[in-house]
Design a protein around this motif. Structure first.
Motif: not given
Length: 125
Positions: A9-37
């Motif tokens: 589930h974690i890997v699938d969610a990370a893939y979905k997030i990276h596909t939509r947001l791409g690289p280059g954001l702050f870690e805190s943004v990815y943390e929030s979005v991954l927790a939400y997902e």
């Protein structure tokens, strides 16, 4: 749910997030979005959980903070860097050892392809 099922589930969610947001954001943004997902998928997620250090029978609360812990079984350490260094893996292995958890995922959202940014680490306990 097993650690491996949670990790899928974690890997699938990370893939979905990276596909939509791409690289280059702050870690805190990815943390929030991954927790939400992950919470959307019905998983229990703890953010910025303190991992205390026990030294000579003294519990030091200012030890470390795990980015995410999922279902109290899998620790996720999130990065947004050009490259992962050995110290990042050591950091996650230390978290696993201090919490007696078995599985951790180091996810670097800074990679061009997220598949190159996911490292699975196991604590030998």
């Amino acid at each position: 749910m097993t650690e491996n099922e949670i990790a899928k589930h974690i890997v699938d969610a990370a893939y979905k997030i990276h596909t939509r947001l791409g690289p280059g954001l702050f870690e805190s943004v990815y943390e929030s979005v991954l927790a939400y997902e992950l919470e959307k998928r019905g998983l229990w997620v703890t953010r910025q959980q303190i991992i205390p250090v026990i030294y000579e029978s003294v519990r030091l609360e200012e030890g470390f903070r795990a980015d995410l812990i999922v279902e109290d079984k899998v620790i996720i350490e999130i990065k947004s860097l050009e490259a992962i260094h050995p110290v990042h893996k050591k950091q996650l292995l230390t978290y696993l050892r201090l919490t007696d958890k078995h599985l951790g995922l180091l996810i670097n959202f800074g990679e061009e392809l997220i598949k190159d940014g996911i490292t699975r680490l196991v604590n030998g306990l």
